[in-house]
Write an enzyme that holds these catalytic residues in place. Structure first.
Site, PDB file in Angstrom:
ATOM      1  N   HIS A  31       1.515  -1.449   0.041  1.00  0.00           N
ATOM      2  CA  HIS A  31       0.017  -0.128   0.353  1.00  0.00           C
ATOM      3  C   HIS A  31       0.646   1.134   0.196  1.00  0.00           C
ATOM      4  O   HIS A  31       0.486   2.330  -0.605  1.00  0.00           O
ATOM      5  CB  HIS A  31      -0.943   0.306   1.589  1.00  0.00           C
TER       6      HIS A  31
ATOM      7  N   LYS B 184     -15.107  -9.126   5.759  1.00  0.00           N
ATOM      8  CA  LYS B 184     -13.645  -9.964   5.915  1.00  0.00           C
ATOM      9  C   LYS B 184     -13.761  -9.751   8.031  1.00  0.00           C
ATOM     10  O   LYS B 184     -14.423  -8.717   8.492  1.00  0.00           O
ATOM     11  CB  LYS B 184     -12.449  -8.925   5.824  1.00  0.00           C
TER      12      LYS B 184
ATOM     13  N   ARG C 223      -1.833  -5.824  -8.501  1.00  0.00           N
ATOM     14  CA  ARG C 223      -0.950  -6.553  -8.428  1.00  0.00           C
ATOM     15  C   ARG C 223      -0.639  -7.668  -9.179  1.00  0.00           C
ATOM     16  O   ARG C 223       0.594  -7.327  -9.902  1.00  0.00           O
ATOM     17  CB  ARG C 223      -0.776  -7.245  -6.691  1.00  0.00           C
TER      18      ARG C 223
ATOM     19  N   SER D 161      -2.587  -8.449   2.918  1.00  0.00           N
ATOM     20  CA  SER D 161      -2.723  -8.096   4.617  1.00  0.00           C
ATOM     21  C   SER D 161      -2.502  -9.875   4.998  1.00  0.00           C
ATOM     22  O   SER D 161      -2.192  -9.827   6.240  1.00  0.00           O
ATOM     23  CB  SER D 161      -3.687  -7.511   4.441  1.00  0.00           C
TER      24      SER D 161
END
Ligand code: COA
Length: 170
Positions: A24, A48, A97, A135
């Site tokens: 990030h 989440k 990504r 993460s």
């Protein structure tokens, strides 16, 4: 009126940031040169299970971006398009990504374009060092005692270490 009319190009970088990673930060370091101001918008993603509270996530991002002077950090809930309107933003920042990110991001960009046509999504390629970072993978590695020092800011590494100790004591 979009903030671009006032020559203030404000972009929003949304995500759950649970926690913020070097991936990030890489995106922020690149985009803060393009926009006058960036708001990192931390969202509670109901799908989440979070490790860090929203306040903890905001503090970790603030401490990790002290070297960048045009970054602000806020929380938001609800529809991103509504939040963008309240901020008078002209862009959404998203990092890509691998090709695996593309389809999801394209759908998100299309729905957001439909909901708020005056705002475009800007995609930034992640540095190759960070393409495998997420993460969740960081949390799993760190909570099992793995060394994540090259993947997260130092404040995040320390906070993960504290969480690991707390969880061991429970
Ligand atoms: N480097 C490293 N990791 C990255 C990264 C990068 N450049 N970019 C993303 N990631 C990781 C994140 O850490 C995250 O990891 P995790 O799944 O293990 O937590 C994962 O990739 C997904 O990131 P992101 O898409 O930013 O997080 P998110 O899914 O929590 O956030 C929102 C998505 C917030 C943009 C989206 O849910 C949203 O806009 N919500 C508001 C409601 C709304 O308006 N929805 C859309 C219209 S219906």
């Amino acid at each position: 009126m979009c903030s671009s009319d006032l020559q203030v190009r404000l972009a929003v970088y949304p995500g759950s940031f649970d926690p913020v990673t070097n991936g990030h930060i890489d995106i922020l370091e690149k985009t803060c040169k393009i926009f006058d101001k960036i708001i990192v918008a931390v969202v509670h993603n109901v799908s989440k299970q979070a490790l860090f509270t929203l306040d903890e996530r905001v503090t970790l991002i603030e401490e990790s971006t002290k070297h960048l002077d045009n970054i602000e950090v806020e929380c938001f809930s609800g529809l991103l398009a509504n939040y963008l309107r309240t901020k008078d933003a002209c862009a959404i920042i998203r990092g890509l990504r691998t090709v695996a990110d593309f389809e999801y991001e394209m759908h998100m960009a299309m729905i957001n374009k439909r909901l708020i046509p005056e705002v475009d999504t800007i995609f930034i390629m992640s540095d190759s060092r960070n393409i495998f970072v997420s993460s969740s993978i960081i949390k799993e590695a760190a909570l099992l005692g793995g060394d994540v020092s090259e993947l997260v800011p130092e404040v995040v590494r320390l906070k993960l270490e504290t969480k690991r100790r707390e969880m061991k004591q429970e």
